[in-house]
Design a protein around this motif. Structure first.
Motif, PDB file in Angstrom:
ATOM      1  N   SER A 272      52.829  34.712  24.737  1.00  0.00           N
ATOM      2  CA  SER A 272      53.066  36.121  24.428  1.00  0.00           C
ATOM      3  C   SER A 272      51.742  36.869  24.402  1.00  0.00           C
ATOM      4  O   SER A 272      50.750  36.385  23.865  1.00  0.00           O
ATOM      5  N   ALA A 273      51.785  38.055  24.995  1.00  0.00           N
ATOM      6  CA  ALA A 273      50.566  38.875  25.024  1.00  0.00           C
ATOM      7  C   ALA A 273      50.548  39.841  23.848  1.00  0.00           C
ATOM      8  O   ALA A 273      49.742  40.763  23.797  1.00  0.00           O
ATOM      9  N   GLY A 274      51.422  39.650  22.899  1.00  0.00           N
ATOM     10  CA  GLY A 274      51.508  40.557  21.755  1.00  0.00           C
ATOM     11  C   GLY A 274      52.775  41.375  21.836  1.00  0.00           C
ATOM     12  O   GLY A 274      53.417  41.443  22.892  1.00  0.00           O
TER      13      GLY A 274
ATOM     14  N   GLY B 289      55.593  43.643  22.529  1.00  0.00           N
ATOM     15  CA  GLY B 289      55.830  44.642  23.573  1.00  0.00           C
ATOM     16  C   GLY B 289      54.863  44.559  24.744  1.00  0.00           C
ATOM     17  O   GLY B 289      54.890  45.388  25.645  1.00  0.00           O
ATOM     18  N   GLN B 290      54.021  43.540  24.763  1.00  0.00           N
ATOM     19  CA  GLN B 290      52.999  43.438  25.813  1.00  0.00           C
ATOM     20  C   GLN B 290      53.377  42.436  26.904  1.00  0.00           C
ATOM     21  O   GLN B 290      52.593  42.190  27.807  1.00  0.00           O
ATOM     22  N   GLY B 291      54.525  41.802  26.787  1.00  0.00           N
ATOM     23  CA  GLY B 291      54.935  40.823  27.787  1.00  0.00           C
ATOM     24  C   GLY B 291      54.205  39.495  27.593  1.00  0.00           C
ATOM     25  O   GLY B 291      53.862  39.113  26.463  1.00  0.00           O
ATOM     26  N   TYR B 292      54.009  38.803  28.700  1.00  0.00           N
ATOM     27  CA  TYR B 292      53.434  37.447  28.649  1.00  0.00           C
ATOM     28  C   TYR B 292      52.220  37.365  29.560  1.00  0.00           C
ATOM     29  O   TYR B 292      52.083  38.123  30.520  1.00  0.00           O
ATOM     30  N   ARG B 293      51.345  36.417  29.240  1.00  0.00           N
ATOM     31  CA  ARG B 293      50.175  36.246  30.104  1.00  0.00           C
ATOM     32  C   ARG B 293      49.793  34.778  30.156  1.00  0.00           C
ATOM     33  O   ARG B 293      50.115  33.997  29.242  1.00  0.00           O
ATOM     34  N   CYS B 294      49.104  34.414  31.265  1.00  0.00           N
ATOM     35  CA  CYS B 294      48.558  33.065  31.355  1.00  0.00           C
ATOM     36  C   CYS B 294      47.075  33.163  31.033  1.00  0.00           C
ATOM     37  O   CYS B 294      46.342  33.933  31.666  1.00  0.00           O
ATOM     38  N   ARG B 295      46.684  32.393  30.045  1.00  0.00           N
ATOM     39  CA  ARG B 295      45.313  32.514  29.566  1.00  0.00           C
ATOM     40  C   ARG B 295      44.306  32.120  30.644  1.00  0.00           C
ATOM     41  O   ARG B 295      43.285  32.782  30.840  1.00  0.00           O
ATOM     42  N   SER B 296      44.628  31.050  31.394  1.00  0.00           N
ATOM     43  CA  SER B 296      43.638  30.584  32.376  1.00  0.00           C
ATOM     44  C   SER B 296      43.631  31.404  33.660  1.00  0.00           C
ATOM     45  O   SER B 296      42.574  31.689  34.216  1.00  0.00           O
ATOM     46  N   CYS B 297      44.845  31.815  34.130  1.00  0.00           N
ATOM     47  CA  CYS B 297      44.880  32.515  35.426  1.00  0.00           C
ATOM     48  C   CYS B 297      44.873  34.033  35.276  1.00  0.00           C
ATOM     49  O   CYS B 297      44.790  34.757  36.267  1.00  0.00           O
ATOM     50  N   LYS B 298      45.035  34.510  34.059  1.00  0.00           N
ATOM     51  CA  LYS B 298      45.079  35.949  33.770  1.00  0.00           C
ATOM     52  C   LYS B 298      46.271  36.661  34.444  1.00  0.00           C
ATOM     53  O   LYS B 298      46.238  37.860  34.683  1.00  0.00           O
ATOM     54  N   THR B 299      47.300  35.894  34.811  1.00  0.00           N
ATOM     55  CA  THR B 299      48.494  36.527  35.378  1.00  0.00           C
ATOM     56  C   THR B 299      49.325  37.115  34.237  1.00  0.00           C
ATOM     57  O   THR B 299      49.195  36.702  33.083  1.00  0.00           O
ATOM     58  N   LYS B 300      50.206  38.073  34.573  1.00  0.00           N
ATOM     59  CA  LYS B 300      51.041  38.733  33.558  1.00  0.00           C
ATOM     60  C   LYS B 300      52.494  38.799  34.014  1.00  0.00           C
ATOM     61  O   LYS B 300      52.768  38.805  35.217  1.00  0.00           O
ATOM     62  N   SER B 301      53.389  38.839  33.039  1.00  0.00           N
ATOM     63  CA  SER B 301      54.806  39.021  33.355  1.00  0.00           C
ATOM     64  C   SER B 301      55.490  39.677  32.174  1.00  0.00           C
ATOM     65  O   SER B 301      55.063  39.512  31.026  1.00  0.00           O
TER      66      SER B 301
END
Ligand SMILES: [Zn+2]
Length: 421
Positions: free
Chosen positions: A361-363, A365-377
């Motif tokens: 979780s990116a926080g 209402g912020q959606g999701y993120r991959c810490r290593s690849c910096k991708t978002k969804s």
């Protein structure tokens, strides 16, 4: 003239069987020169009534005679001789009904199979139509005696009953158990509920000290006679085939025909699983369904064996059709149809399109993120949980079957049947 003879409540837990007593009566009536017309009938009544003999089965047969009073005297003599009159719970009754009157008893018979009827209701009918009868002690058998005559057997099953020599009554039955499995192997489904393969039980053998050696249940007379020849056993004194309401579901009241549910009746209900199954000590499984009558508790008790494994897999939201009898405000399952399994979805954090790991979780209402690849969804991943049961009919195994319960092998339906044989 032709008259129906109805007899009931002559046995007890310690012995006797109304079918045997009726068989002796039929023999003596035939010896006198009268004719028994067609096959005798064995009619099971409401299996949940609180006061009943073992199987709650009553017998009737049609006699062609010119002397009703003589037939009545023979039946009186046989009841006095054989019925378990000393047992506090045995209250025999017999009725003698002219052939054309039998149709007037069909409503009463239907009620006796589905509902509770009193001795007074039976006595009222007897009084109304001037029916010759025999009443011993409280005469509760008058209820079954009338019902056995009035029952409309539009659906029926044949039961071949073999009887032991009287000197063997109460002793261990001597039968070659494997022969019953062989009968099932050869004749099923023309003959059914002879054995229970999964639980290794010979269902055809009674568990009580009654005169019956074994009973074979089937759709066809010739098969029953052939099957009897296959079973090696102690000598058989006599046998008789009865037309019965075994395996017909005649005790089941459809939900559309009632406004409320009552104890000591059996129903077909539809409902949605509201409380998921749980086990209690003893191996009994309970769950609740939401029906048009409100929440109904359902039970698969320990003797229902492998049916419980099906029940344990039910989930909230599953749409069911259940069959069984109400006792203590609980429906004791005889069979069920899983009409529609609920779709169960689980939500997961999405997978990273680059590395394939679950994102975090990116926080709020912020959606999701991959810490290593910096991708978002922003999309959660929703997966359907695969259910490990199938829709369709399921039933109790033969060892737990009630006489009246229609086994799935007899059920006329296009829905998938999961038969426990
Ligand atoms: Zn990644």
């Amino acid at each position: 003239m032709k008259i129906w003879v109805g007899i009931d409540d002559t046995d007890s837990r310690e012995g006797m069987c109304t079918t045997y007593l009726a068989t002796i009566a039929m023999e003596r009536i035939e010896e006198r020169g009268d004719r028994i017309v067609g096959l005798p009938r064995l009619v099971r009544l409401n299996p949940t009534v609180p006061f009943k003999t073992r199987g709650n089965g009553a017998v009737s047969f049609l006699v062609e005679t010119n002397d009703v009073s003589e037939v009545l005297e023979i039946v009186r003599e046989v009841i006095e001789e054989l019925a378990m009159l000393k047992d506090a719970n045995t209250h025999p009754g017999a009725v003698f009904v002219s052939e054309d009157l039998a149709i007037k008893l069909s409503y009463f018979a239907d009620k006796a199979m589905k509902d509770l009827v009193t001795i007074d209701e039976a006595l009222f009918i007897i009084g109304k139509y001037f029916i010759p009868h025999l009443k011993f002690k409280k005469g509760r058998g008058l209820i079954g005696a009338l019902a056995a005559i009035g029952a409309e057997l539009n659906d029926f099953v044949l039961e071949l009953l073999t009887y032991r020599y009287p000197e063997r009554f109460g002793t261990q039955r001597i039968c070659n158990l494997e022969d019953f499995f062989e009968v099932d192997y050869v004749f099923y489904p023309k003959i059914f509920d002879t054995v229970d393969w999964c639980n290794n039980v010979v269902v055809a053998l009674p568990g009580t000290p009654c005169p019956v050696l074994y009973g074979l249940r089937g759709e066809n007379l010739e098969s029953l006679y052939e099957a009897m020849k296959m079973i090696r056993s102690e000598p058989i004194d006599k046998f008789r085939v009865f037309i019965t309401n075994h395996g017909t579901d005649m005790h089941i009241i459809d939900e559309k025909d009632v406004k409320e549910l009552k104890n000591y009746r059996s129903y077909r209900l539809t409902g949605v699983v509201a409380t998921e199954p749980y086990d209690i000590i003893g191996g009994h499984v309970f769950f609740e369904i939401e029906t048009r009558f409100g929440l109904v508790k359902c039970a698969a008790f320990e003797p229902t064996k492998q049916l419980r494994n099906v029940i344990r897999k039910l989930k909230r939201g599953d749409l069911l059709e259940v069959y069984g009898s109400m006792k203590k405000d609980t429906l004791n399952l005889e069979k069920l149809n899983i009409v529609k399994l609920a779709e169960i979805k689980l939500e997961y954090n999405p997978k990273c399109p680059k590395c394939g790991k679950r994102m975090e979780s990116a926080g709020r209402g912020q959606g999701y993120r991959c810490r290593s690849c910096k991708t978002k969804s922003f999309e959660k991943e929703i997966l359907n949980v695969k259910r490990d049961i199938e829709e369709g009919f399921y039933e109790v195994p033969p060892s737990a079957r009630r006489h009246l319960t229609k086994p799935l092998v007899r059920l006329d339906t296009t829905t998938k049947k999961h038969i426990f044989r």
